[in-house]
Design an enzyme around this catalytic site. Structure first.
Site, PDB file in Angstrom:
ATOM      1  N   ASN A   1       0.279  -0.944  -0.002  1.00  0.00           N
ATOM      2  CA  ASN A   1       0.278  -0.075   0.061  1.00  0.00           C
ATOM      3  C   ASN A   1       1.050   1.714   0.408  1.00  0.00           C
ATOM      4  O   ASN A   1       0.636   1.961  -0.300  1.00  0.00           O
ATOM      5  CB  ASN A   1      -0.389  -0.077   1.391  1.00  0.00           C
ATOM      6  CG  ASN A   1      -1.281   1.198   1.323  1.00  0.00           C
ATOM      7  OD1 ASN A   1      -2.241   1.308   1.106  1.00  0.00           O
ATOM      8  ND2 ASN A   1      -1.045   1.934   2.555  1.00  0.00           N
TER       9      ASN A   1
ATOM     10  N   ARG B   1      -8.653   5.200   1.693  1.00  0.00           N
ATOM     11  CA  ARG B   1      -7.135   4.967   0.546  1.00  0.00           C
ATOM     12  C   ARG B   1      -6.864   5.831   0.101  1.00  0.00           C
ATOM     13  O   ARG B   1      -5.057   5.552  -0.549  1.00  0.00           O
ATOM     14  CB  ARG B   1      -8.520   4.375  -0.695  1.00  0.00           C
ATOM     15  CG  ARG B   1      -9.354   3.711  -0.825  1.00  0.00           C
ATOM     16  CD  ARG B   1     -10.424   3.633   0.346  1.00  0.00           C
ATOM     17  NE  ARG B   1     -10.440   2.001   0.699  1.00  0.00           N
ATOM     18  CZ  ARG B   1     -11.913   1.882   0.224  1.00  0.00           C
ATOM     19  NH1 ARG B   1     -12.789   2.559  -0.180  1.00  0.00           N
ATOM     20  NH2 ARG B   1     -12.460   0.519   0.368  1.00  0.00           N
TER      21      ARG B   1
ATOM     22  N   ASP C   1       1.468   6.636   0.543  1.00  0.00           N
ATOM     23  CA  ASP C   1       0.769   6.115  -0.027  1.00  0.00           C
ATOM     24  C   ASP C   1       1.088   5.741  -2.100  1.00  0.00           C
ATOM     25  O   ASP C   1       1.215   7.160  -2.054  1.00  0.00           O
ATOM     26  CB  ASP C   1      -0.542   7.043   0.169  1.00  0.00           C
ATOM     27  CG  ASP C   1      -1.972   6.090   0.493  1.00  0.00           C
ATOM     28  OD1 ASP C   1      -1.580   5.006   0.343  1.00  0.00           O
ATOM     29  OD2 ASP C   1      -2.827   6.237  -0.484  1.00  0.00           O
TER      30      ASP C   1
ATOM     31  N   ARG D   1      -0.230 -12.223   2.360  1.00  0.00           N
ATOM     32  CA  ARG D   1      -1.106 -11.133   2.716  1.00  0.00           C
ATOM     33  C   ARG D   1      -1.223  -9.984   3.085  1.00  0.00           C
ATOM     34  O   ARG D   1       0.186  -9.728   2.433  1.00  0.00           O
ATOM     35  CB  ARG D   1      -0.542 -11.911   4.663  1.00  0.00           C
ATOM     36  CG  ARG D   1      -2.083  -9.961   6.031  1.00  0.00           C
ATOM     37  CD  ARG D   1      -0.563 -10.397   7.364  1.00  0.00           C
ATOM     38  NE  ARG D   1      -1.167  -9.346   7.822  1.00  0.00           N
ATOM     39  CZ  ARG D   1      -0.941  -7.963   8.027  1.00  0.00           C
ATOM     40  NH1 ARG D   1       0.505  -7.460   7.545  1.00  0.00           N
ATOM     41  NH2 ARG D   1      -1.693  -6.946   8.472  1.00  0.00           N
TER      42      ARG D   1
ATOM     43  N   ASP E   1      -0.989  -6.392   3.720  1.00  0.00           N
ATOM     44  CA  ASP E   1      -1.108  -5.706   4.632  1.00  0.00           C
ATOM     45  C   ASP E   1      -2.024  -3.961   4.214  1.00  0.00           C
ATOM     46  O   ASP E   1      -1.406  -3.615   2.763  1.00  0.00           O
ATOM     47  CB  ASP E   1       0.497  -4.965   4.578  1.00  0.00           C
ATOM     48  CG  ASP E   1       0.237  -4.117   6.193  1.00  0.00           C
ATOM     49  OD1 ASP E   1       0.081  -4.761   6.902  1.00  0.00           O
ATOM     50  OD2 ASP E   1       0.459  -3.073   5.451  1.00  0.00           O
TER      51      ASP E   1
ATOM     52  N   HIS F   1      -6.820   0.125   2.951  1.00  0.00           N
ATOM     53  CA  HIS F   1      -6.070   1.604   2.526  1.00  0.00           C
ATOM     54  C   HIS F   1      -5.875   1.786   1.276  1.00  0.00           C
ATOM     55  O   HIS F   1      -4.923   2.651   0.620  1.00  0.00           O
ATOM     56  CB  HIS F   1      -5.094   2.144   3.188  1.00  0.00           C
ATOM     57  CG  HIS F   1      -5.328   2.220   4.737  1.00  0.00           C
ATOM     58  ND1 HIS F   1      -5.839   3.399   5.228  1.00  0.00           N
ATOM     59  CD2 HIS F   1      -5.105   1.339   6.271  1.00  0.00           C
ATOM     60  CE1 HIS F   1      -6.048   2.939   7.032  1.00  0.00           C
ATOM     61  NE2 HIS F   1      -5.765   1.455   6.880  1.00  0.00           N
TER      62      HIS F   1
ATOM     63  N   GLU G   1      -5.935  -7.874   4.479  1.00  0.00           N
ATOM     64  CA  GLU G   1      -6.441  -7.501   5.972  1.00  0.00           C
ATOM     65  C   GLU G   1      -6.721  -6.186   5.833  1.00  0.00           C
ATOM     66  O   GLU G   1      -6.953  -4.837   5.836  1.00  0.00           O
ATOM     67  CB  GLU G   1      -4.684  -6.650   6.924  1.00  0.00           C
ATOM     68  CG  GLU G   1      -4.436  -5.898   8.209  1.00  0.00           C
ATOM     69  CD  GLU G   1      -4.031  -5.217   8.261  1.00  0.00           C
ATOM     70  OE1 GLU G   1      -4.203  -4.500   9.375  1.00  0.00           O
ATOM     71  OE2 GLU G   1      -3.086  -4.197   8.040  1.00  0.00           O
TER      72      GLU G   1
ATOM     73  N   ASN H   1      -3.700 -11.011  16.668  1.00  0.00           N
ATOM     74  CA  ASN H   1      -1.950 -11.205  15.425  1.00  0.00           C
ATOM     75  C   ASN H   1      -1.686 -10.158  15.900  1.00  0.00           C
ATOM     76  O   ASN H   1      -1.234  -9.714  17.175  1.00  0.00           O
ATOM     77  CB  ASN H   1      -2.850 -10.520  14.232  1.00  0.00           C
ATOM     78  CG  ASN H   1      -4.120  -8.773  14.288  1.00  0.00           C
ATOM     79  OD1 ASN H   1      -3.360  -8.061  15.970  1.00  0.00           O
ATOM     80  ND2 ASN H   1      -3.624  -8.787  12.965  1.00  0.00           N
TER      81      ASN H   1
END
Ligand SMILES: *[C@@H]1O[C@H](CO)[C@@H](O)[C@H](O)[C@H]1NC(C)=O
Ligand SMILES: *[C@@H]1O[C@H](CO)[C@@H](O)[C@H](O)[C@H]1NC(C)=O
Length: 511
Positions: free
Chosen positions: A115, A173, A182, A210, A212, A216, A248, A313
């Protein structure tokens, strides 16, 4: 021909939800911050023999080296490049781990941080795990390469450039998450670069990711890079197998971004699971185990075949991320074992077991001021996972996955795989029991008084070894024995002060 076509279409549809675990293995373990050489050993000496299906490994790519505070665990969530080069090891060590784990039927799932890159406040330089240069201020990451074109600076509309409101789906986002730069995932160059990184790992032999901070990223942007991924390596996986994807997304309800937006891409982490189970087992807010009768979708969780579930987690065990104070961890071992036991016995979701390191937890005003502390290390070098004579771990590695109660429930889940949820019983309070067809049965006493009752187990008559208090070794039981009479009835007695106030039996632990 028509049937084949239909099956192949279905196969394509289902593939990214399938973890591709081997030999009916049904759970994975997160070996948080372990070195690659230790994971390879653990696959061979412990995980394969005990029926674990896979390992989630910490991010393998190059990241920022943070020295203030000293080497926090979260530095691995601040990428500098996609070189396989981290505190867990280099690319040769990573390849060796993947091969050795795959060779014993234990899959590797990579924690993919795509991300964002590192934090905007980190100074330019070469303080990174492989020595690559980076300049967050000018958005320059030549080792990828990414430049200022590849970030969302123009799109984010908040003055601070930070996510200021989780009620604004555009901010969530397009703006910085805790200062992290970002990436502009709408750009094909960024999508292709991410896909190339993930494909490199797929070709080496990993089984999935996974992803992450998926909340976002726009689901459509994620789909664009996921569609570019290779099939899994046919040395270990069937022809055409797609990488297992679990995203996630922290959705506890009450925000506009929903887990369901991501179902098209793969599975999603169900954060309500651990938050609610912790509340029930702690008996907070008037919750009781009797209410677990309709656990799963009945609790407004996502569909079981989309859910990746866990009790805690690496974030929420130390107060990061979501779930809050109710989350159970190894610090509350007695309740934790019951929660993990319940998760592994219950058919809902695909299950992940947590395996942690101990840190000097220290609360000031209700906050753990040491929540940043990284893995056990000598001058920054991660310590080996040593194994004691009693098979527990040393050097401050907690190894919850080796605790008898947890390891045996991972095996229980494999034994009862595919069986219905049956023979529920409760006393209206915190004494509950249920079975999984005619393969396994579990009883909990989380009340403040003894449990003593006859229950229908659904199991064939015989003597069974309770896999919580002991093990079946050479047809002998080192723990409590349970006698199932003809027609499946058995008598159970569990003291409320028992070290582990629950009993689990299954057909492979029949004497
Ligand atoms: C799959 O793995 C094998 C064994 O490591 C390797 O030789 C092969 O090149 C890999 N396949 C791809 C497509 O990279
Ligand atoms: C269950 O709880 C009730 C009170 O709700 C109690 O009277 C009973 O003894 C408990 N145990 C069983 C086996 O019913």
């Amino acid at each position: 021909m028509k049937l084949l076509l239909l099956l192949s279409v279905l196969g394509v549809c289902w593939a990214q939800y399938d973890p591709h675990t081997k030999y009916g293995r049904t759970s994975i373990v997160h070996l948080f911050e372990w070195r690659w050489d230790d994971i390879a050993l653990e696959c061979e000496r412990y995980l394969a023999p005990n029926g674990y299906g896979g390992v989630q490994v910490s991010p393998p790519n190059e990241n920022v080296v943070i020295n203030n505070p000293s080497r926090p665990w979260w530095e691995r969530y601040q990428p500098v490049s996609y070189k396989i080069c981290s505190r867990s090891g280099n690319e040769d060590e990573f390849r060796d781990m993947v091969k050795r784990c795959n060779d014993v039927g234990v899959n590797i799932y990579v924690d993919a941080v795509v991300n964002h890159m590192c934090g905007s406040g980190v100074s330019a330089g070469t303080s990174s795990t492989c020595g690559s240069y980076y300049n967050p201020g000018s958005r320059d990451f030549p080792a990828v390469p990414y430049s200022s074109w590849d970030f969302n600076d123009g799109k984010c509309k908040t003055r601070s450039e930070e996510i200021e409101s989780y009620n604004d789906i555009y901010q969530v986002r397009d703006c910085h998450l805790s200062g992290l730069l970002d990436l502009a995932l709408e750009k094909d160059y960024v999508r292709s670069t991410i896909a190339a990184y993930l494909n490199h790992l797929i070709d080496i032999g990993v089984a999935g990711f996974r992803i992450d901070a998926s909340k976002h990223m726009w689901p459509g942007d994620m789909k664009a890079f996921l569609d570019k991924l290779h099939n899994l390596n046919t040395t270990w996986f069937p022809q055409g197998a797609r990488p297992f994807i679990y995203q996630e997304v922290i959705d506890l309800g009450g925000e506009p971004i929903k887990s369901s937006e991501y179902f098209g891409n793969g599975r999603v982490t169900e954060f309500k699971f651990g938050a609610k189970l912790g509340t029930v087992i702690r008996k907070w807010n008037g919750e009781k185990m009797a209410y677990l009768k309709n656990w799963g979708e009945g609790w407004a969780f996502m569909p079981s075949d989309r859910a990746l579930v866990f009790v805690d987690n690496h974030d929420n065990q130390r107060g990061h991320g979501a779930g809050g104070a109710s989350i159970l961890t190894f610090w509350d071992a007695r309740l934790y074992k019951m929660a993990v036991g319940f998760m592994l016995a219950h058919p809902y979701g695909f299950t992940r077991v947590m395996s942690s390191f101990r840190w000097p937890r220290y609360f000031e005003n209700g906050q753990d001021v040491n929540d940043w502390v990284g893995p056990p290390n000598d001058n920054g070098v991660i310590k080996r996972v040593t194994v004691n004579a009693d098979s527990t771990c040393g050097n401050d590695w907690v190894c919850e996955h080796r605790w008898r109660q947890i390891r045996n429930m991972v095996i229980f889940r494999n034994v009862v795989n595919g069986q219905d949820f049956t023979n529920w019983w409760d006393n209206g309070s915190n004494q509950v029991a249920f079975g999984r067809g005619n393969k396994g049965f579990i009883v909990f006493n989380n009340d403040d008084w003894a449990l003593s009752t006859n229950l229908q187990t659904g199991l064939p008559a015989g003597t069974y070894c309770d896999v919580i208090s002991g093990d079946k070794i050479h047809n002998h039981c080192t723990g409590i024995e349970i006698y199932v009479r003809s027609h499946g009835l058995a008598y159970f007695s569990i003291s409320n002060t028992a070290e582990d106030p629950f009993i689990a039996i299954h057909v492979d632990a029949k004497l």
